[in-house]
Design a protein around this motif. Structure first.
Motif, mmCIF file in Angstrom:
data_model
loop_
_atom_site.group_PDB
_atom_site.id
_atom_site.type_symbol
_atom_site.label_atom_id
_atom_site.label_comp_id
_atom_site.label_asym_id
_atom_site.label_seq_id
_atom_site.Cartn_x
_atom_site.Cartn_y
_atom_site.Cartn_z
ATOM 1 N N GLU A 65 0.819 -1.203 0.000
ATOM 2 C CA GLU A 65 0.000 0.000 0.000
ATOM 3 C C GLU A 65 0.856 1.257 0.000
ATOM 4 N N ASN A 66 2.055 1.195 0.558
ATOM 5 C CA ASN A 66 2.917 2.363 0.678
ATOM 6 C C ASN A 66 4.006 2.404 -0.386
ATOM 7 N N ARG A 67 3.863 1.659 -1.420
ATOM 8 C CA ARG A 67 4.920 1.578 -2.410
ATOM 9 C C ARG A 67 5.032 2.855 -3.232
ATOM 10 N N ARG A 68 6.223 3.116 -3.703
ATOM 11 C CA ARG A 68 6.478 4.259 -4.572
ATOM 12 C C ARG A 68 6.118 3.868 -5.993
ATOM 13 N N PRO A 69 5.779 4.851 -6.846
ATOM 14 C CA PRO A 69 5.368 4.530 -8.215
ATOM 15 C C PRO A 69 6.409 3.739 -8.998
ATOM 16 N N GLN A 70 7.712 3.944 -8.723
ATOM 17 C CA GLN A 70 8.731 3.244 -9.497
ATOM 18 C C GLN A 70 8.958 1.809 -9.017
ATOM 19 N N ASP A 71 8.381 1.456 -7.852
ATOM 20 C CA ASP A 71 8.494 0.084 -7.359
ATOM 21 C C ASP A 71 7.548 -0.818 -8.135
ATOM 22 N N ARG A 72 8.037 -1.992 -8.463
ATOM 23 C CA ARG A 72 7.148 -2.962 -9.110
ATOM 24 C C ARG A 72 7.485 -4.350 -8.599
ATOM 25 N N LEU A 73 6.483 -5.186 -8.602
ATOM 26 C CA LEU A 73 6.654 -6.536 -8.093
ATOM 27 C C LEU A 73 7.468 -7.369 -9.075
ATOM 28 N N LYS A 74 8.289 -8.240 -8.505
ATOM 29 C CA LYS A 74 9.099 -9.182 -9.279
ATOM 30 C C LYS A 74 8.888 -10.566 -8.675
ATOM 31 N N LEU A 75 9.329 -11.580 -9.386
ATOM 32 C CA LEU A 75 9.253 -12.943 -8.879
ATOM 33 C C LEU A 75 10.619 -13.377 -8.358
ATOM 34 N N TYR A 76 10.612 -14.053 -7.213
ATOM 35 C CA TYR A 76 11.841 -14.554 -6.597
ATOM 36 C C TYR A 76 11.637 -16.001 -6.172
#
Length: 118
Positions: A4-15
């Motif tokens: 919810e608090n993520r910055r616009p440039q953050d994106r989810l990745k798979l690990y």
């Protein structure tokens, strides 16, 4: 919550979280090895946290916020001697197609070790 608090440039990745300690290694300290799991997260460190949040005692309905924090830190997934974190290539856009958390694999009962005995 972090998502919810993520910055616009953050994106989810798979690990992939991959066990690196052998079954008899004392570092497991009685925790079971559930094998590899795949997690959708913002970073390698966040992948460890997301996997730790999936531990059974973290997801108990009656767990207090302090229990969640203690359990997250006690998770085998957070221990670098037990698990390596490997970023996966995402050619199909799977990472962005869902919420942060465990995507594949089984988180067994007992992957979090108690930090305090009541």
């Amino acid at each position: 919550m972090m998502q919810e608090n993520r910055r616009p440039q953050d994106r989810l990745k798979l690990y992939r979280l991959v066990p690196v300690a052998k079954a008899g290694d004392p570092t497991w300290d009685g925790a079971e090895n559930p094998g590899e799991i795949i997690v959708r997260a913002f970073s390698a460190a966040d992948a460890r946290v997301a996997a730790g949040e999936a531990d059974c005692d973290v997801t108990q309905i009656d767990a207090s916020p302090t229990d969640v924090n203690a359990s997250r830190d006690a998770s085998a997934f957070c221990n670098e001697r037990l698990y390596a974190v490997v970023e996966m290539l995402d050619h199909l856009g799977i990472a962005a197609a869902g919420p942060r958390g465990v995507v594949e694999g089984i988180v067994l009962v007992g992957t979090a070790n108690p930090t305090q005995i009541s």
